[in-house]
Design a protein around this motif. Structure first.
Motif, PDB file in Angstrom:
ATOM      1  N   VAL A 187       0.841  -1.204   0.000  1.00 51.64           N
ATOM      2  CA  VAL A 187       0.000   0.000   0.000  1.00 51.64           C
ATOM      3  C   VAL A 187       0.875   1.254   0.000  1.00 51.64           C
ATOM      4  CG1 VAL A 187      -1.654   1.336   1.370  1.00 51.64           C
ATOM      5  CG2 VAL A 187      -1.949  -1.136   1.105  1.00 51.64           C
ATOM      6  N   PHE A 188       1.963   1.228   0.738  1.00 54.57           N
ATOM      7  CA  PHE A 188       2.847   2.394   0.804  1.00 54.57           C
ATOM      8  C   PHE A 188       3.547   2.619  -0.539  1.00 54.57           C
ATOM      9  CE2 PHE A 188       2.429   0.825   5.132  1.00 54.57           C
ATOM     10  CZ  PHE A 188       2.160   1.981   5.835  1.00 54.57           C
ATOM     11  N   PHE A 189       3.950   1.547  -1.188  1.00 47.06           N
ATOM     12  CA  PHE A 189       4.609   1.654  -2.493  1.00 47.06           C
ATOM     13  C   PHE A 189       3.610   2.118  -3.560  1.00 47.06           C
ATOM     14  CE2 PHE A 189       7.171  -1.144   0.037  1.00 47.06           C
ATOM     15  CZ  PHE A 189       8.483  -0.914  -0.364  1.00 47.06           C
ATOM     16  N   MET A 190       2.384   1.641  -3.459  1.00 46.26           N
ATOM     17  CA  MET A 190       1.347   2.090  -4.381  1.00 46.26           C
ATOM     18  C   MET A 190       1.074   3.578  -4.208  1.00 46.26           C
ATOM     19  SD  MET A 190      -1.077  -1.218  -3.702  1.00 46.26           S
ATOM     20  CE  MET A 190      -2.532  -0.605  -4.546  1.00 46.26           C
ATOM     21  N   ALA A 191       1.010   4.021  -2.941  1.00 42.98           N
ATOM     22  CA  ALA A 191       0.762   5.437  -2.674  1.00 42.98           C
ATOM     23  C   ALA A 191       1.894   6.301  -3.216  1.00 42.98           C
ATOM     24  CB  ALA A 191       0.604   5.658  -1.168  1.00 42.98           C
TER      25      ALA A 191
ATOM     26  N   VAL B 234       3.721   5.768  -5.849  1.00 38.55           N
ATOM     27  CA  VAL B 234       3.572   5.895  -7.296  1.00 38.55           C
ATOM     28  C   VAL B 234       2.418   6.833  -7.639  1.00 38.55           C
ATOM     29  CG1 VAL B 234       3.036   4.641  -9.409  1.00 38.55           C
ATOM     30  CG2 VAL B 234       4.577   3.627  -7.733  1.00 38.55           C
ATOM     31  N   VAL B 235       1.308   6.715  -6.921  1.00 38.22           N
ATOM     32  CA  VAL B 235       0.148   7.564  -7.193  1.00 38.22           C
ATOM     33  C   VAL B 235       0.475   9.028  -6.934  1.00 38.22           C
ATOM     34  CG1 VAL B 235      -2.201   8.116  -6.428  1.00 38.22           C
ATOM     35  CG2 VAL B 235      -1.537   5.730  -6.781  1.00 38.22           C
ATOM     36  N   LEU B 236       1.232   9.298  -5.870  1.00 36.16           N
ATOM     37  CA  LEU B 236       1.541  10.679  -5.505  1.00 36.16           C
ATOM     38  C   LEU B 236       2.609  11.292  -6.406  1.00 36.16           C
ATOM     39  CD1 LEU B 236       1.520  10.382  -1.603  1.00 36.16           C
ATOM     40  CD2 LEU B 236      -0.182  11.523  -3.039  1.00 36.16           C
ATOM     41  N   LEU B 237       3.653  10.525  -6.743  1.00 31.35           N
ATOM     42  CA  LEU B 237       4.763  11.080  -7.515  1.00 31.35           C
ATOM     43  C   LEU B 237       4.576  10.954  -9.028  1.00 31.35           C
ATOM     44  CD1 LEU B 237       6.089  11.076  -4.661  1.00 31.35           C
ATOM     45  CD2 LEU B 237       8.229  10.583  -5.817  1.00 31.35           C
ATOM     46  N   LYS B 238       3.724  10.028  -9.453  1.00 26.97           N
ATOM     47  CA  LYS B 238       3.425   9.855 -10.874  1.00 26.97           C
ATOM     48  C   LYS B 238       4.698   9.777 -11.739  1.00 26.97           C
ATOM     49  CE  LYS B 238      -1.050  12.244 -10.674  1.00 26.97           C
ATOM     50  NZ  LYS B 238      -1.073  12.423  -9.200  1.00 26.97           N
ATOM     51  N   PRO B 239       5.584   8.809 -11.485  1.00 28.92           N
ATOM     52  CA  PRO B 239       6.800   8.699 -12.306  1.00 28.92           C
ATOM     53  C   PRO B 239       6.452   8.377 -13.759  1.00 28.92           C
ATOM     54  CG  PRO B 239       6.510   6.723 -10.960  1.00 28.92           C
ATOM     55  CD  PRO B 239       5.489   7.716 -10.489  1.00 28.92           C
ATOM     56  N   THR B 240       7.222   8.918 -14.682  1.00 28.21           N
ATOM     57  CA  THR B 240       7.005   8.625 -16.095  1.00 28.21           C
ATOM     58  C   THR B 240       7.173   7.136 -16.365  1.00 28.21           C
ATOM     59  OG1 THR B 240       7.860  10.817 -16.652  1.00 28.21           O
ATOM     60  CG2 THR B 240       7.724   9.208 -18.434  1.00 28.21           C
TER      61      THR B 240
ATOM     62  N   ILE C 210      10.921   5.342  -3.304  1.00 23.00           N
ATOM     63  CA  ILE C 210      10.708   3.895  -3.318  1.00 23.00           C
ATOM     64  C   ILE C 210      11.876   3.198  -2.626  1.00 23.00           C
ATOM     65  CG2 ILE C 210      11.782   3.275  -5.533  1.00 23.00           C
ATOM     66  CD1 ILE C 210       9.387   1.458  -6.055  1.00 23.00           C
ATOM     67  N   GLY C 211      13.088   3.752  -2.785  1.00 23.48           N
ATOM     68  CA  GLY C 211      14.238   3.216  -2.073  1.00 23.48           C
ATOM     69  C   GLY C 211      14.117   3.408  -0.574  1.00 23.48           C
TER      70      GLY C 211
END
Length: 367
Positions: free
Chosen positions: A174-178, A180-186, A200-201
């Motif tokens: 859930v934390f890793f998903m959040a 990605v959702v917040l930072l929206k990496p290309t 993520i690191g």
């Protein structure tokens, strides 16, 4: 108190760095290699990238997990001053040395390969990982020491109980998903010198620490349900590859990434958690090889890519060249010249297979 040596974690570090070499060599044979600073061969092997697309969502997070685990074992024997001093010697010094003396070498080769003017360009390059790790130690060590002092407390007991459920480890996704959702990496797999890679690191480093801190219950869960995690990873990769043409949302890739890693943890805990002379040698060699490998593989590409041989032989040749030259530089230069060792993160005498006395001393002094 005698600490249990986790040989499976050592093996995972060695395996991850070995895969990193293969991954970086595969980039040389992709059409977009030059756009991310790699030399590119005249012939391509785009089929190589199919297995790399399964690898690239978990290879770097795995190393961050393992690095967090290493800090747990390190602080069990050190106070905060000793930990920061030791990490400065083992991480910050090699990072600074590599920044000014190692990474410019592969830029020289890149410039020479494309007939560009040669110029000195110090930069982090592939050593960005070390910079991140050192920052994580600075940020999280107060919390880590607090947790260490309260290992008999309610938090650890609750964490251990929670991780007995197969969905306990999965829930941290859930934390890793959040993230990605917040930072929206290309691109999910674009970790180097990005905020996505940093956070993520940071998450993987933190949870790596918690995984060993929580005790054997979690590892028994990973062992018992390893096929579940591996099956989920394969299913999610199949969905990403066959249905979404690798363009699946990043939050799904975050789940897939952790499933691969948890499956690897389970299988390695079952099959690799045993000592060996080879592991002792490779575990010590892995760090210097990581620091050196980009310069060496660029040199291999510079020499081998112009040859009039089939492209698969070029790939195999660069793999062999990188492995052999890294070994020779480590064994006959870094290992045997005492003042060089600290610049490559080494603090004990190098280990050679079969030297049992040295092996015992190295294991006793290592993390």
């Amino acid at each position: 108190m005698k600490l249990e040596r986790r040989h499976d974690i050592d093996w995972l570090r060695v395996i991850a760095i070995g895969l990193l070499l293969i991954y970086h060599i595969a980039i040389i044979f992709q059409p977009w290699a030059m756009f991310i600073g790699f030399i590119r061969g005249p012939e391509l092997m785009e089929g190589l990238w199919t297995p790399m697309t399964a690898l690239n969502v978990w290879r770097i997070p795995l190393l961050f997990y393992v690095s967090g685990m290493g800090v747990y074992f390190a602080l069990r024997k050190r106070n905060w001053k000793q930990l920061l001093g030791e990490r400065s010697r083992r991480i910050l010094l090699p990072f600074a040395f590599g920044f000014i003396a190692i990474t410019p070498l592969h830029i020289y080769i890149f410039q020479a390969y494309y007939n560009m003017p040669l110029s000195y360009f110090p930069h982090a390059g592939h050593l960005w990982f070390l910079g991140n790790i050192f920052v994580y130690v600075l940020l999280l060590s107060p919390l880590f020491f607090y947790l260490r002092k309260n290992e008999a407390g309610k938090f650890k007991k609750a964490l251990s109980n929670f991780m007995q459920n197969p969905f306990g480890p999965l829930s941290i996704s859930v934390f890793f998903m959040a993230e990605v959702v917040l930072l929206k990496p290309t691109l999910f797999e674009m970790y180097a010198e990005t905020w996505h890679g940093f956070f993520i690191g940071l998450l993987a480093f933190f949870f790596g620490f918690l995984f060993v801190y929580s005790g054997k219950d979690l590892w028994n869960t990973l062992l018992r349900w390893r096929w579940l995690y591996l099956g989920l990873a394969i299913a999610l990769y199949g969905l990403r590859f066959f249905v979404f043409d690798l363009k699946i949302p990043g939050w799904v890739m975050a789940i897939e990434s952790n499933c691969w890693i948890f499956g690897l943890f389970g299988f390695s805990y079952k099959y690799l958690n045993r000592p060996s002379a080879l592991l002792s040698y490779l575990s010590q060699a892995a760090y210097p090889v990581y620091i050196l490998h980009m310069f060496v593989l660029y040199a291999g590409g510079y020499l081998i890519l112009p040859l009039d041989i089939p492209v698969f032989l070029k790939f195999a040749g660069i793999v062999a060249f990188t492995g052999i030259v890294c070994y020779l530089l480590y064994e006959f230069l870094i290992c045997r010249i005492g003042f060089l060792r600290p610049f490559f993160g080494l603090k004990v005498k190098c280990i050679q297979p079969g030297k049992e006395k040295e092996l015992k001393e190295a294991v006793g002094k290592s993390l």
